[in-house]
Design an enzyme around this catalytic site. Sequence first.
Site, mmCIF file in Angstrom:
data_model
loop_
_atom_site.group_PDB
_atom_site.id
_atom_site.type_symbol
_atom_site.label_atom_id
_atom_site.label_comp_id
_atom_site.label_asym_id
_atom_site.label_seq_id
_atom_site.Cartn_x
_atom_site.Cartn_y
_atom_site.Cartn_z
ATOM 1 N N GLY A 44 5.620 15.802 -7.827
ATOM 2 C CA GLY A 44 5.877 17.075 -7.148
ATOM 3 C C GLY A 44 5.116 18.219 -7.809
ATOM 4 O O GLY A 44 4.480 19.027 -7.126
ATOM 5 N N SER A 47 -0.358 8.966 -1.130
ATOM 6 C CA SER A 47 -0.779 7.889 -2.028
ATOM 7 C C SER A 47 -1.800 8.372 -3.045
ATOM 8 O O SER A 47 -2.616 9.243 -2.758
ATOM 9 C CB SER A 47 -1.407 6.737 -1.236
ATOM 10 O OG SER A 47 -1.820 5.728 -2.141
ATOM 11 N N LYS A 92 1.966 4.533 5.795
ATOM 12 C CA LYS A 92 2.078 4.447 4.330
ATOM 13 C C LYS A 92 2.737 3.132 3.912
ATOM 14 O O LYS A 92 2.339 2.504 2.919
ATOM 15 C CB LYS A 92 2.867 5.643 3.760
ATOM 16 C CG LYS A 92 3.092 5.567 2.245
ATOM 17 C CD LYS A 92 1.799 5.650 1.481
ATOM 18 C CE LYS A 92 1.777 5.342 0.016
ATOM 19 N NZ LYS A 92 2.879 5.240 -0.831
ATOM 20 N N HIS A 124 0.146 0.549 4.201
ATOM 21 C CA HIS A 124 -0.752 0.761 3.054
ATOM 22 C C HIS A 124 -0.189 0.020 1.841
ATOM 23 O O HIS A 124 -0.899 -0.699 1.134
ATOM 24 C CB HIS A 124 -0.882 2.262 2.775
ATOM 25 C CG HIS A 124 -1.457 2.602 1.423
ATOM 26 N ND1 HIS A 124 -0.727 2.486 0.248
ATOM 27 C CD2 HIS A 124 -2.681 3.040 1.044
ATOM 28 C CE1 HIS A 124 -1.483 2.828 -0.778
ATOM 29 N NE2 HIS A 124 -2.673 3.176 -0.322
ATOM 30 N N ASN A 125 1.098 0.192 1.601
ATOM 31 C CA ASN A 125 1.709 -0.453 0.431
ATOM 32 C C ASN A 125 1.758 -1.970 0.592
ATOM 33 O O ASN A 125 1.594 -2.696 -0.391
ATOM 34 C CB ASN A 125 3.113 0.114 0.188
ATOM 35 C CG ASN A 125 3.070 1.470 -0.488
ATOM 36 O OD1 ASN A 125 2.091 2.199 -0.355
ATOM 37 N ND2 ASN A 125 4.106 1.828 -1.196
ATOM 38 N N GLU A 128 -1.507 -3.056 -0.317
ATOM 39 C CA GLU A 128 -1.566 -2.896 -1.791
ATOM 40 C C GLU A 128 -0.952 -4.126 -2.485
ATOM 41 O O GLU A 128 -1.548 -4.688 -3.418
ATOM 42 C CB GLU A 128 -0.807 -1.612 -2.153
ATOM 43 C CG GLU A 128 -0.601 -1.324 -3.624
ATOM 44 C CD GLU A 128 0.277 -0.074 -3.825
ATOM 45 O OE1 GLU A 128 -0.062 1.002 -3.305
ATOM 46 O OE2 GLU A 128 1.320 -0.184 -4.491
ATOM 47 N N HIS A 188 14.305 -27.184 25.237
ATOM 48 C CA HIS A 188 13.841 -25.792 25.229
ATOM 49 C C HIS A 188 12.670 -25.551 26.182
ATOM 50 O O HIS A 188 12.195 -24.429 26.278
ATOM 51 C CB HIS A 188 13.453 -25.382 23.799
ATOM 52 C CG HIS A 188 14.635 -25.343 22.875
ATOM 53 N ND1 HIS A 188 15.708 -24.511 23.084
ATOM 54 C CD2 HIS A 188 14.932 -26.053 21.764
ATOM 55 C CE1 HIS A 188 16.610 -24.709 22.118
ATOM 56 N NE2 HIS A 188 16.157 -25.650 21.307
#
Length: 473
Positions: free
Chosen positions: A17, A130, A184, A187-188, A191, A454
């Site tokens: 921050g 980021s 984000k 993105h992680n 990552e 099925h």
Amino acid sequence: MEQTTYDFGMIGLGVMGRNFLLNIADHGFAVSGYDNDPEKVAALDKEGSEHPAKGFNTVEDFVANLAVPRKIMLLVPAGKIVDAVIEELLPLLDTNDLIIDGGNSYFADTDRRMKYLADKKINFLGIGVSGGEKGARFGPSLMPGGKKEAYEIVRPMLEAAAAKVNDEPCVAYLGTGSAGHYVKMVHNGIEYGIMQLIAEAYDLLKRGLGLDNQEIHKVFEKWNAGELQSFLVEITADIFKQPDMELGEGFLVDKILDKAKQKGTGKWTSQSAMDMGVPIPTIDMAVSMRFISALKDERTAAAEMLVSETKENKEDKKLVEAEIGNALHFAMIITYAQGLALLKEATKEFNYGLDLAEVAKIWRGGCIIRAKLLEDITAAFRHNHDLPNLMMDDHLSKVLLQQYLDAVEVNKLGLQMSIPVPAMATAIGYFDAYRSKRLPSNLTQAQRDYFGAHTYERTDKEGIFHTEWNQSS
Ligand code: 6PG
């Protein structure tokens, strides 16, 4: 410097921050901050003494000193704290003030908060930030989502603060609602995937080729000077030369316990992909490998019990080293391909209005997954905004095909030496499955119909079929 009104306020004056505020202040904006920890408020006053920057000890004073419409960013831990801070702020705000959540919030929470605040006529943006502490201070990648008009209120500040690549800021309006936090999160996820792939490459270099830390440092340094150039490869090179100050001898990396922690964003990526039926196996495997790493005691016992013969590497080390580099590059492309395929589906599902070329563009600088490769990825989606999958791009498909056999060889080496390379293996499996015109899923359908009626479809005619299996003679 004393001011009576501030252009931009921050709640949560931890290192992220404070650094982000000072970054905004560097670009000529007057900034202020609030934290319930007086030490952090004092730290902002100290670090920001050269800027128009001030810390406040009460939320009332903080809000009263912001220029209207107020622009207040929250960089607090994701979850209930975000809701608590919003509740604390609400009685103090006016219509059209703007709250920005810059944390790693879960995207569904962002949608809920946006709706709640819209009913109260308060603007809200969810922005993925980021780049860690340094990024926040000198240029992060910013992934904003919400109403376009709300973004316009803070656009000049965000563009000024964001990282720049070729003079272009690594921020762009991404889309409605939780688009920013969703991007984000993915993105992680990417990552996690790339970090696991790098860890596997390290294991192959170390246990497979018997290289020491200095040699591994040199390999990563070399890789970072070529097509693998990326933030994660760069910091990995640095890690291998870090001495262990605690013992005064050896390397720190060897003393770190092999249990990888996580805060949840990778897991959310996998969960959301599963919910939408989008395959992202390399990212899923990276999440699973963090869980497997946590089973240290079980692994230690199993290492005693589950012993088998393994083959030695007899190949030329330099050759294998180059193959590992190519395998890593191959699997990195695949990981981006999976993440972007998830975003392609998410934008349909949630009506975000994402432009994948813009997403790739703002990932080129500032963020943890920044990489040379993102230039090609941006170009791929600019060239064809409807690209079904990154693997189908003219240029990247050629790169994948060139590196495929090396990826297979490296995978074989891992398997023969019992060195786990599950993320690399899933990258190859994903590629092979995607390019298989016919998969063995006909058999899966037959089995489902056999035991559960099925039904199945046929290749030669339309319709839904069921067979009474094993009854014809
Ligand atoms: C970033 C990072 C950041 C954080 C990760 C770590 O983009 O700056 O991704 O958000 O370092 O959330 O995640 P884990 O603790 O789950 O590994």
